[in-house]
Scaffold this motif. Structure first.
Motif, PDB file in Angstrom:
ATOM      1  N   MET A   1       0.850  -1.191   0.000  1.00 42.78           N
ATOM      2  CA  MET A   1       0.000   0.000   0.000  1.00 42.78           C
ATOM      3  C   MET A   1       0.890   1.247   0.000  1.00 42.78           C
ATOM      4  O   MET A   1       1.700   1.443   0.909  1.00 42.78           O
ATOM      5  N   SER A   2       0.808   2.055  -1.035  1.00 38.96           N
ATOM      6  CA  SER A   2       1.694   3.213  -1.146  1.00 38.96           C
ATOM      7  C   SER A   2       1.144   4.398  -0.346  1.00 38.96           C
ATOM      8  O   SER A   2      -0.052   4.510  -0.096  1.00 38.96           O
ATOM      9  N   LYS A   3       2.031   5.289   0.046  1.00 41.36           N
ATOM     10  CA  LYS A   3       1.676   6.492   0.782  1.00 41.36           C
ATOM     11  C   LYS A   3       2.187   7.704   0.028  1.00 41.36           C
ATOM     12  O   LYS A   3       3.144   7.628  -0.725  1.00 41.36           O
ATOM     13  N   VAL A   4       1.537   8.840   0.243  1.00 41.71           N
ATOM     14  CA  VAL A   4       1.910  10.088  -0.419  1.00 41.71           C
ATOM     15  C   VAL A   4       2.376  11.078   0.631  1.00 41.71           C
ATOM     16  O   VAL A   4       1.753  11.225   1.688  1.00 41.71           O
ATOM     17  N   ASN A   5       3.477  11.742   0.377  1.00 47.84           N
ATOM     18  CA  ASN A   5       3.991  12.756   1.308  1.00 47.84           C
ATOM     19  C   ASN A   5       3.151  14.027   1.237  1.00 47.84           C
ATOM     20  O   ASN A   5       2.875  14.550   0.163  1.00 47.84           O
ATOM     21  N   TRP A   6       2.742  14.541   2.398  1.00 44.55           N
ATOM     22  CA  TRP A   6       2.091  15.834   2.514  1.00 44.55           C
ATOM     23  C   TRP A   6       2.975  16.732   3.346  1.00 44.55           C
ATOM     24  O   TRP A   6       3.795  16.250   4.141  1.00 44.55           O
ATOM     25  N   LYS A   7       2.798  18.033   3.204  1.00 37.18           N
ATOM     26  CA  LYS A   7       3.571  18.938   4.058  1.00 37.18           C
ATOM     27  C   LYS A   7       3.108  18.773   5.509  1.00 37.18           C
ATOM     28  O   LYS A   7       1.959  18.365   5.759  1.00 37.18           O
ATOM     29  N   PRO A   8       3.957  19.071   6.488  1.00 38.05           N
ATOM     30  CA  PRO A   8       3.563  18.931   7.892  1.00 38.05           C
ATOM     31  C   PRO A   8       2.297  19.734   8.187  1.00 38.05           C
ATOM     32  O   PRO A   8       2.138  20.863   7.731  1.00 38.05           O
ATOM     33  N   GLY A   9       1.393  19.152   8.935  1.00 38.38           N
ATOM     34  CA  GLY A   9       0.139  19.833   9.271  1.00 38.38           C
ATOM     35  C   GLY A   9      -0.539  19.179  10.456  1.00 38.38           C
ATOM     36  O   GLY A   9      -0.106  18.144  10.954  1.00 38.38           O
ATOM     37  N   THR A  10      -1.617  19.785  10.901  1.00 31.15           N
ATOM     38  CA  THR A  10      -2.352  19.278  12.075  1.00 31.15           C
ATOM     39  C   THR A  10      -3.349  18.221  11.636  1.00 31.15           C
ATOM     40  O   THR A  10      -4.521  18.487  11.454  1.00 31.15           O
ATOM     41  N   MET A  11      -2.863  17.005  11.474  1.00 30.28           N
ATOM     42  CA  MET A  11      -3.686  15.920  10.932  1.00 30.28           C
ATOM     43  C   MET A  11      -4.116  14.905  11.984  1.00 30.28           C
ATOM     44  O   MET A  11      -4.476  13.780  11.653  1.00 30.28           O
ATOM     45  N   VAL A  12      -4.061  15.275  13.254  1.00 27.60           N
ATOM     46  CA  VAL A  12      -4.545  14.378  14.297  1.00 27.60           C
ATOM     47  C   VAL A  12      -6.052  14.573  14.419  1.00 27.60           C
ATOM     48  O   VAL A  12      -6.518  15.572  14.965  1.00 27.60           O
ATOM     49  N   TYR A  13      -6.811  13.638  13.890  1.00 28.40           N
ATOM     50  CA  TYR A  13      -8.278  13.734  13.886  1.00 28.40           C
ATOM     51  C   TYR A  13      -8.882  12.372  14.256  1.00 28.40           C
ATOM     52  O   TYR A  13      -8.230  11.360  14.085  1.00 28.40           O
ATOM     53  N   PRO A  14     -10.134  12.309  14.766  1.00 25.46           N
ATOM     54  CA  PRO A  14     -11.001  13.443  15.083  1.00 25.46           C
ATOM     55  C   PRO A  14     -10.621  14.092  16.399  1.00 25.46           C
ATOM     56  O   PRO A  14      -9.800  13.547  17.152  1.00 25.46           O
ATOM     57  N   LEU A  15     -11.216  15.232  16.677  1.00 26.15           N
ATOM     58  CA  LEU A  15     -10.962  16.000  17.893  1.00 26.15           C
ATOM     59  C   LEU A  15     -12.289  16.331  18.567  1.00 26.15           C
ATOM     60  O   LEU A  15     -13.317  16.427  17.901  1.00 26.15           O
ATOM     61  N   PRO A  16     -12.259  16.542  19.877  1.00 26.17           N
ATOM     62  CA  PRO A  16     -13.501  16.998  20.507  1.00 26.17           C
ATOM     63  C   PRO A  16     -13.817  18.423  20.075  1.00 26.17           C
ATOM     64  O   PRO A  16     -12.915  19.243  19.937  1.00 26.17           O
ATOM     65  N   PHE A 156     -21.036   7.557  33.319  1.00 22.45           N
ATOM     66  CA  PHE A 156     -21.586   8.501  32.345  1.00 22.45           C
ATOM     67  C   PHE A 156     -21.787   7.809  31.003  1.00 22.45           C
ATOM     68  O   PHE A 156     -20.887   7.134  30.501  1.00 22.45           O
ATOM     69  N   SER A 157     -22.969   7.969  30.419  1.00 23.67           N
ATOM     70  CA  SER A 157     -23.274   7.340  29.133  1.00 23.67           C
ATOM     71  C   SER A 157     -22.993   8.304  27.987  1.00 23.67           C
ATOM     72  O   SER A 157     -23.804   9.163  27.672  1.00 23.67           O
ATOM     73  N   LEU A 158     -21.853   8.131  27.358  1.00 24.52           N
ATOM     74  CA  LEU A 158     -21.493   8.970  26.217  1.00 24.52           C
ATOM     75  C   LEU A 158     -22.454   8.769  25.064  1.00 24.52           C
ATOM     76  O   LEU A 158     -22.861   9.712  24.400  1.00 24.52           O
ATOM     77  N   LYS A 159     -22.845   7.504  24.849  1.00 26.81           N
ATOM     78  CA  LYS A 159     -23.736   7.201  23.730  1.00 26.81           C
ATOM     79  C   LYS A 159     -25.072   7.922  23.880  1.00 26.81           C
ATOM     80  O   LYS A 159     -25.610   8.481  22.930  1.00 26.81           O
ATOM     81  N   GLN A 160     -25.598   7.937  25.089  1.00 23.32           N
ATOM     82  CA  GLN A 160     -26.870   8.597  25.344  1.00 23.32           C
ATOM     83  C   GLN A 160     -26.772  10.110  25.161  1.00 23.32           C
ATOM     84  O   GLN A 160     -27.697  10.767  24.691  1.00 23.32           O
ATOM     85  N   ALA A 161     -25.614  10.674  25.515  1.00 18.47           N
ATOM     86  CA  ALA A 161     -25.416  12.122  25.392  1.00 18.47           C
ATOM     87  C   ALA A 161     -25.254  12.561  23.940  1.00 18.47           C
ATOM     88  O   ALA A 161     -25.437  13.724  23.608  1.00 18.47           O
ATOM     89  N   LYS A 162     -24.891  11.621  23.061  1.00 19.70           N
ATOM     90  CA  LYS A 162     -24.687  11.900  21.635  1.00 19.70           C
ATOM     91  C   LYS A 162     -23.667  13.014  21.386  1.00 19.70           C
ATOM     92  O   LYS A 162     -23.984  14.057  20.814  1.00 19.70           O
ATOM     93  N   PRO A 163     -22.407  12.804  21.811  1.00 19.52           N
ATOM     94  CA  PRO A 163     -21.386  13.826  21.599  1.00 19.52           C
ATOM     95  C   PRO A 163     -20.992  13.959  20.129  1.00 19.52           C
ATOM     96  O   PRO A 163     -21.219  13.037  19.339  1.00 19.52           O
ATOM     97  N   ILE A 164     -20.434  15.098  19.792  1.00 23.85           N
ATOM     98  CA  ILE A 164     -19.949  15.316  18.427  1.00 23.85           C
ATOM     99  C   ILE A 164     -18.440  15.535  18.460  1.00 23.85           C
ATOM    100  O   ILE A 164     -17.868  15.842  19.504  1.00 23.85           O
ATOM    101  N   CYS A 165     -17.825  15.350  17.309  1.00 28.83           N
ATOM    102  CA  CYS A 165     -16.394  15.621  17.192  1.00 28.83           C
ATOM    103  C   CYS A 165     -16.143  16.401  15.902  1.00 28.83           C
ATOM    104  O   CYS A 165     -17.036  16.563  15.070  1.00 28.83           O
ATOM    105  N   TYR A 166     -14.923  16.881  15.770  1.00 37.07           N
ATOM    106  CA  TYR A 166     -14.535  17.721  14.635  1.00 37.07           C
ATOM    107  C   TYR A 166     -13.423  17.014  13.875  1.00 37.07           C
ATOM    108  O   TYR A 166     -12.474  16.496  14.476  1.00 37.07           O
ATOM    109  N   SER A 167     -13.546  16.951  12.573  1.00 39.14           N
ATOM    110  CA  SER A 167     -12.520  16.309  11.777  1.00 39.14           C
ATOM    111  C   SER A 167     -12.317  17.038  10.452  1.00 39.14           C
ATOM    112  O   SER A 167     -13.197  17.015   9.582  1.00 39.14           O
ATOM    113  N   HIS A 168     -11.176  17.711  10.353  1.00 37.74           N
ATOM    114  CA  HIS A 168     -10.763  18.333   9.097  1.00 37.74           C
ATOM    115  C   HIS A 168     -11.853  19.216   8.476  1.00 37.74           C
ATOM    116  O   HIS A 168     -12.226  19.061   7.312  1.00 37.74           O
TER     117      HIS A 168
END
Length: 200
Positions: A1-16, A156-168
């Protein structure tokens, strides 16, 4: 499986995607949407938020040394986005989004009453990093909405609270759980006991 180089960036996702509330008096109470946030220590409990110095909330948090991280839900998705693209200099975000500022237990900053979890924080250190400054903070109290607490275990029931996250650049719902911490090495007997308990 090949990979492509990208410039350094904030690619740690998802985030709260969280609503951070700040201010010492009702006149200056404000909200800012933050995705650059997370846990950095468990004992003592510590977390961080990273804020651009030109944001309205930056000076409030820097001066007061306090803020609250309010977790968000599907119901709060629109308010979360809106509070991230509008400035507290021009808008009363609480009023515009129909959110309720309520007293925290320890810090002077308000909590968002509608949030399932409100994490009260006191700033220990501010680290300038570039576009953002990191507010390294100690968690001094956590408020949890009773609606999402198991009456028997107090978990605490996370599933019941239905949290959201942010991704790119987009907000997402969280999916179904696929396992608990340590499930990959759990003994068969323990799995059976847990399965039996759930079915009772």
């Amino acid at each position: 499986m090949s990979k492509v180089n990208w410039k350094p960036g904030t690619m740690v996702y998802p985030l709260p995607a969280v609503l951070v509330s700040c201010g010492e008096t009702p006149e200056e109470y404000n909200l800012i949407t933050i995705a650059w946030t997370g846990t950095i220590c468990s004992d003592p409990p510590m977390c961080y938020i990273s804020v651009r110095p030109n944001r309205h909330s930056y000076e409030i948090i820097k001066r007061t040394g306090e803020y609250v991280i309010n977790l968000t839900t599907e119901e709060l998705a629109r308010a979360t986005d809106w509070c991230g693209v509008r400035s507290g200099k021009k808008f009363d975000k609480w009023k515009e989004m129909g959110l309720t500022p309520a007293p925290a237990t320890i810090v002077k900053a308000p909590i968002v009453q509608e949030a399932p979890i409100c994490i009260e924080c006191k700033v220990k250190e501010i680290v300038p990093l570039g576009t953002h400054d990191m507010f390294i903070s100690e968690v001094v109290n956590v408020l949890a909405d009773e609606r999402y607490l198991d009456p028997e275990t107090n978990a605490f029931s996370l599933k019941q609270a239905k949290p959201i996250c942010y991704s790119h650049g987009h907000y997402f719902k969280l999916g179904d759980p696929i396992g608990k911490f340590g499930w990959s090495v759990e003994k068969k007997k323990t799995k059976m006991k847990r399965k039996k308990k759930r079915s009772e």
